[in-house]
Motif scaffolding. Structure first.
Motif, mmCIF file in Angstrom:
data_model
loop_
_atom_site.group_PDB
_atom_site.id
_atom_site.type_symbol
_atom_site.label_atom_id
_atom_site.label_comp_id
_atom_site.label_asym_id
_atom_site.label_seq_id
_atom_site.Cartn_x
_atom_site.Cartn_y
_atom_site.Cartn_z
ATOM 1 N N VAL A 1 18.472 39.927 -5.606
ATOM 2 C CA VAL A 1 18.114 40.701 -6.825
ATOM 3 C C VAL A 1 18.278 42.206 -6.554
ATOM 4 O O VAL A 1 18.787 42.899 -7.392
ATOM 5 C CB VAL A 1 16.549 40.465 -7.067
ATOM 6 C CG1 VAL A 1 15.972 41.383 -8.262
ATOM 7 C CG2 VAL A 1 16.297 39.169 -7.356
ATOM 8 N N LEU A 2 17.866 42.657 -5.402
ATOM 9 C CA LEU A 2 18.375 43.965 -5.425
ATOM 10 C C LEU A 2 19.818 44.680 -5.278
ATOM 11 O O LEU A 2 20.272 45.697 -5.802
ATOM 12 C CB LEU A 2 17.534 44.567 -4.109
ATOM 13 C CG LEU A 2 15.873 44.782 -3.951
ATOM 14 C CD1 LEU A 2 15.427 44.910 -2.335
ATOM 15 C CD2 LEU A 2 15.526 45.768 -4.926
ATOM 16 N N SER A 3 20.423 43.772 -4.639
ATOM 17 C CA SER A 3 22.010 43.835 -4.595
ATOM 18 C C SER A 3 22.457 43.706 -6.227
ATOM 19 O O SER A 3 23.127 44.830 -6.378
ATOM 20 C CB SER A 3 22.571 42.716 -3.928
ATOM 21 O OG SER A 3 23.855 42.676 -3.888
ATOM 22 N N ARG A 4 21.937 43.079 -7.055
ATOM 23 C CA ARG A 4 22.346 42.985 -8.510
ATOM 24 C C ARG A 4 21.951 44.325 -9.133
ATOM 25 O O ARG A 4 22.499 44.516 -9.867
ATOM 26 C CB ARG A 4 22.081 41.546 -9.073
ATOM 27 C CG ARG A 4 22.570 40.440 -8.537
ATOM 28 C CD ARG A 4 22.415 39.049 -9.246
ATOM 29 N NE ARG A 4 22.978 38.024 -8.792
ATOM 30 C CZ ARG A 4 23.034 36.784 -9.426
ATOM 31 N NH1 ARG A 4 22.476 36.506 -10.596
ATOM 32 N NH2 ARG A 4 23.627 35.881 -8.978
ATOM 33 N N LEU A 5 20.618 44.718 -8.693
ATOM 34 C CA LEU A 5 20.468 45.903 -9.445
ATOM 35 C C LEU A 5 21.183 47.099 -9.049
ATOM 36 O O LEU A 5 21.480 47.985 -9.719
ATOM 37 C CB LEU A 5 18.844 45.943 -9.069
ATOM 38 C CG LEU A 5 18.299 47.286 -9.667
ATOM 39 C CD1 LEU A 5 18.142 47.235 -11.010
ATOM 40 C CD2 LEU A 5 16.708 47.695 -9.073
ATOM 41 N N ASP A 6 21.662 47.238 -7.639
ATOM 42 C CA ASP A 6 22.051 48.349 -7.331
ATOM 43 C C ASP A 6 23.680 48.220 -8.046
ATOM 44 O O ASP A 6 24.188 49.129 -8.471
ATOM 45 C CB ASP A 6 22.610 48.104 -5.765
ATOM 46 C CG ASP A 6 21.325 48.520 -4.965
ATOM 47 O OD1 ASP A 6 20.366 49.284 -5.628
ATOM 48 O OD2 ASP A 6 21.090 48.208 -3.813
ATOM 49 N N PHE A 7 24.043 47.008 -8.127
ATOM 50 C CA PHE A 7 25.503 46.903 -8.802
ATOM 51 C C PHE A 7 25.508 47.392 -10.022
ATOM 52 O O PHE A 7 26.539 47.851 -10.551
ATOM 53 C CB PHE A 7 25.980 45.292 -8.715
ATOM 54 C CG PHE A 7 27.079 45.088 -9.252
ATOM 55 C CD1 PHE A 7 28.439 45.351 -8.485
ATOM 56 C CD2 PHE A 7 27.457 44.655 -10.466
ATOM 57 C CE1 PHE A 7 29.992 45.209 -9.261
ATOM 58 C CE2 PHE A 7 28.729 44.142 -11.178
ATOM 59 C CZ PHE A 7 29.842 44.816 -10.529
#
Length: 450
Positions: free
Chosen positions: A60-66
């Protein structure tokens, strides 16, 4: 049948309460998490069977950063085209951006008269400075020059005729066609002359009781050479005004002052010595500022433009006003040498040779580079076909490697060009503060290219 993906999906609300998400936008996290959980249920994402809740948090955090990655990123322009439209045209001095932060980051007197405490004139912040620099009676600013063209034609020639030379019915980048804009404005286009020759008599013979404007259009990105003839705008001005017709020049791009790189192009100061009725040009071209359409000329005409209801749709915001005002202030106080666009276009070969030497002194594989003379263009539809001498660093590599090399440079934020099957870094558009970054990128790419 047993599901392919055995990942346990936690309860949404409890999952979003985890400490890793504190301080982040819960609505954004909810959207991302729901999408992820849906993919898990539908087996449209491949996860290992032992994927735990901590791993889901990371996803989830990775997708938010992207999603939050800046897509508008800084690049180094080594194409030599100073007003490169695809790269944002005029670069703005960092000091200008620093100076304007205080006024635009807080409340300001955008439309407030501090003296009488009443609503003020939005355009008054720029009018005095533009009038002083151009030598005109009045001026107004809209969001780009295409808007300026539309607004002028709609204000004075809607339902009436506008005379234009056939050789000036241009199309520029983004499929912007003068005839289409004229049609949308409500004016009736009256073509005169031929593609290569238009005479003063053509204008005079085309006048009818419905004629509102004699319009001249700068050809921007092409030239007509050979057996040609046209009427310079300075000659069109008295011709139109003697018939009580508005003379209007869509200049596209204007430099305030004379400069060697202008070639045969007239400067704004010289143009306004002929007292034109209306002239419009872009703020982010030879002026060296932000995107804007500047309309300048007779006060009585500018007053009528301000009363056009369409102006509200085309007006500029405080960011544009602030950058443009700071740019004009620099012109008034320090002259064109304080403007980055002018400095880049005015650089001498000696200056560019010094810049090249600085880059070479910081490059490990110096043998892969050589210095050579070249030529470039201003860009942005300014100074069509007028070549400007320049100096370039040439990457000495096999011609078949050029496309691969330029791609590697581009992936590292350095935009170059290919000339005679070799990659060249044209120093015309590279600023002093970028030299060490250029050297660093070259070192990185050369190491990868070993």
């Amino acid at each position: 049948m047993e599901p392919k993906n055995r990942t346990r999906i936690p309860q949404l609300g409890k999952f979003l309460d985890r400490a890793e998400f504190i301080g982040l936008n819960r609505q954004s996290l909810t959207e991302i998490t729901r999408k992820l959980f849906e993919e898990i249920r539908n087996d449209t994402i491949t996860l290992s069977p032992d994927t735990d809740e901590n791993r889901l948090v990371q996803l989830v955090l990775s997708r938010l950063d992207f999603l939050c990655q800046d897509l508008l990123v800084p690049l180094i322009n080594a194409t030599g085209i100073v007003l490169h439209t695809n790269l944002g045209r005029s670069p703005i001095e960092k000091s200008i951006l620093d100076e304007m932060q205080e006024s635009i980051g807080n409340y300001c007197n955008l439309e407030f008269d501090i003296t009488n405490g009443k609503r003020g004139e939005r355009y008054g912040h720029l009018t005095k400075k533009l009038s002083f620099l151009l030598g005109c009676e009045d001026a107004i600013v809209v969001n780009n020059n295409a808007s300026a063209v539309f607004l002028i034609l709609n204000t004075f020639a809607s339902g009436k005729e506008t005379i234009v030379s056939r050789g000036e019915l241009v199309e520029i980048g983004g499929s912007f066609r003068v005839p289409d804009v004229m049609h949308a404005s409500g004016t009736q286009l009256k073509e005169i002359g031929t593609t290569n020759k238009t005479k003063a008599s053509d204008y005079l013979n085309a006048i009818t009781p419905e004629t509102a404007i004699m319009m001249k259009v700068h050809r921007s990105n092409f030239s007509i050479v050979g057996f040609t003839q046209e009427v310079p705008f300075e000659e069109l001005i008295p011709l139109a005004q003697s018939k009580n017709i508005i003379d209007y020049y869509d200049a596209g791009s204007l430099s305030l002052y004379d400069a060697p790189y202008l070639g045969d192009e007239i400067s704004a100061r010289k143009l306004f010595e002929f007292a034109p009725s209306l002239v419009s040009f872009s703020g982010d071209k030879l002026l060296g500022s932000v995107q804007a359409g500047i309309i300048a000329g007779k006060k009585e005409l500018i007053k009528k433009i301000k009363k056009n209801q369409l102006l509200r749709m085309l007006r500029v915001d405080k960011l544009t006003m602030a950058v443009l005002e700071k740019t004009l202030t620099r012109y008034i106080k320090h002259g064109p040498n304080a403007i980055k666009t002018h400095k880049l276009l005015s650089k001498s070969l000696k200056c560019m040779e010094t810049q090249s030497d600085i880059i070479l002194s910081h490059v490990t594989h110096k043998h892969k580079l050589s210095i050579g003379k070249t030529s470039t263009y201003a860009g942005g539809g300014s100074l069509p076909q007028h070549q400007i001498e320049s100096l370039a660093l040439i990457i000495d590599d096999h011609p078949k490697n050029a496309e691969n090399m330029i791609k590697k440079l581009r992936n590292n934020g350095l935009i170059a060009r290919i000339e005679k099957d070799h990659v060249v870094l044209d120093m015309r558009s590279i600023d002093d503060e970028e030299l060490l970054n250029v050297a660093s990128i070259l070192n990185t790419v050369f190491e990868e290219h070993q």
